[in-house]
Design a protein around this motif. Structure first.
Motif, short mmCIF file in Angstrom:
data_model
loop_
_atom_site.label_atom_id
_atom_site.label_comp_id
_atom_site.label_asym_id
_atom_site.label_seq_id
_atom_site.Cartn_x
_atom_site.Cartn_y
_atom_site.Cartn_z
N ALA A 249 -27.77 -32.77 -1.72
CA ALA A 249 -27.53 -31.34 -1.52
C ALA A 249 -28.11 -30.86 -0.19
O ALA A 249 -27.45 -30.12 0.56
N LEU A 250 -29.33 -31.27 0.12
CA LEU A 250 -29.96 -30.82 1.36
C LEU A 250 -29.24 -31.38 2.59
O LEU A 250 -29.12 -30.69 3.61
N LEU A 251 -28.74 -32.60 2.48
CA LEU A 251 -27.99 -33.17 3.59
C LEU A 251 -26.64 -32.48 3.74
O LEU A 251 -26.22 -32.11 4.85
N ARG A 252 -25.94 -32.30 2.62
CA ARG A 252 -24.60 -31.72 2.67
C ARG A 252 -24.62 -30.26 3.10
O ARG A 252 -23.78 -29.81 3.89
N LEU A 253 -25.58 -29.50 2.59
CA LEU A 253 -25.59 -28.05 2.81
C LEU A 253 -26.41 -27.62 4.03
O LEU A 253 -26.12 -26.60 4.65
N TYR A 254 -27.45 -28.40 4.35
CA TYR A 254 -28.36 -27.99 5.43
C TYR A 254 -28.44 -29.00 6.56
O TYR A 254 -29.08 -28.74 7.58
N THR B 271 -21.81 -23.50 -0.09
CA THR B 271 -21.10 -24.20 0.97
C THR B 271 -21.98 -24.28 2.19
O THR B 271 -22.94 -23.53 2.35
N ARG B 272 -21.60 -25.20 3.08
CA ARG B 272 -22.45 -25.43 4.24
C ARG B 272 -22.22 -24.41 5.35
O ARG B 272 -23.06 -24.24 6.22
N ARG B 273 -21.09 -23.73 5.34
CA ARG B 273 -20.77 -22.81 6.45
C ARG B 273 -21.91 -21.82 6.66
O ARG B 273 -22.31 -21.11 5.78
#
Length: 298
Positions: free
Chosen positions: A239-244, A288-290
């Motif tokens: 999650a931290l990699l994908r989102l942040y 979402t990551r945006r």
């Protein structure tokens, strides 16, 4: 939070509570959902059945307990101001776009001993396996509280069990860790730990057999109620990699979370964990990551 005791039942108004999100997200292991959308699980020496209707949460206890309402309110952290939690976390742009989808997810407040023992068993095991180990222990060493249900065993009772006996409950190598923890803590030690500052508590937990950083943070959060704790497992790493776009050691990720989410990092962790394991797997995604690379807004 408002409400009243009704005989052996209780009615509570807990702002923003979704039982499926709260009791089915993997932070606690002994609750089961019924076909009628009720949830059933033990709180101490009482088997509790929960359901929601409109703005109310209804609780039934077996056997009757005069403090049922207080037990349920404490367990579900009824005093937490979720509106404030969501407002603070929504200062983060990623959280702002998805927090509404998990507004009913509340952090639970487990008994400290039960939480410590449960998460000591949780290493390298999925939720069904963890639940089975806990139920095996409860059935063998816990006091019966309702038909087919036993309370979680006390420290004293667990201390009497040998490593070999614990292994026969299906604990595998975790039996040695649990036996060591039983020798290292008692009710007095737990009372001392309740009074410790967050970092001192974490250090004390890390001294126990088989307790690593993730378990220490889980016990700090779900057992001792330290909302700044941020447990990290493979789901949180993803999650931290994908989102942040952040990765690294446990300490690096923990430092990132503390700076990003502050005193409500525990709620942020559970929101992200639920999103990663439940929403994204079902084809949805609350977060979402945006915009994730933006600085935290004032």
């Amino acid at each position: 939070m408002t409400g009243k005791q009704l005989g052996m039942s209780a009615r509570l108004k807990i702002s923003r509570i979704d039982l499926d999100q709260t009791l089915g997200c993997g932070q606690t292991f002994r609750w089961r959902r019924g076909a009628d959308a009720t949830w059933r699980g033990p709180i101490g020496d009482c088997l509790v059945t929960l359901r929601t209707s409109g703005q109310w949460l209804y609780a039934d206890g077996d056997p009757k307990r005069k403090d049922l309402r207080a037990r349920v309110s404490t367990y579900l952290r009824g005093a937490d101001d979720i509106a404030e939690v969501q407002s603070e976390l929504s200062r983060d742009p990623v959280m702002a776009r998805g927090a509404g989808a998990v507004a009913g997810l509340r952090i639970v407040k487990m008994d400290e001993w039960e939480c410590l023992a449960s998460y000591a068993l949780a290493t390298y095991a999925n939720v069904p396996r963890i639940s089975l180990m806990i139920e095996n222990l409860a059935s063998k060493y816990g006091d019966p509280i309702a038909k087919g249900v036993h309370a979680f065993p006390s420290i004293g009772r667990m201390r009497e069990a040998s490593v070999a006996e614990l292994r026969r409950c299906g604990l595998g190598y975790r039996a040695e860790y649990l036996a060591g923890i039983c020798q290292a803590v008692d009710e007095g030690r737990l009372a001392d730990m309740r009074e410790m500052p967050d970092e001192e508590l974490r250090d004390a937990l890390l001294e126990l057999p088989g307790v690593g950083e993730k378990v220490a943070d889980c016990v700090s959060l779900f057992g001792f109620g330290r909302l700044g704790a941020f447990p990290i497992d493979v789901w949180m790493q993803r999650a931290l990699l994908r989102l942040y776009g952040v990765k690294g050691s446990y300490s690096r990720l923990r430092e990132f979370a503390a700076g990003r989410f502050g005193g409500y990092a525990g709620y942020a962790q559970e929101y992200l964990y639920y999103n990663e394991r439940t929403l994204s797997r079902s084809g949805g995604c609350a977060f979402t990551r945006r915009g994730a690379s933006s600085d935290r807004t004032p």
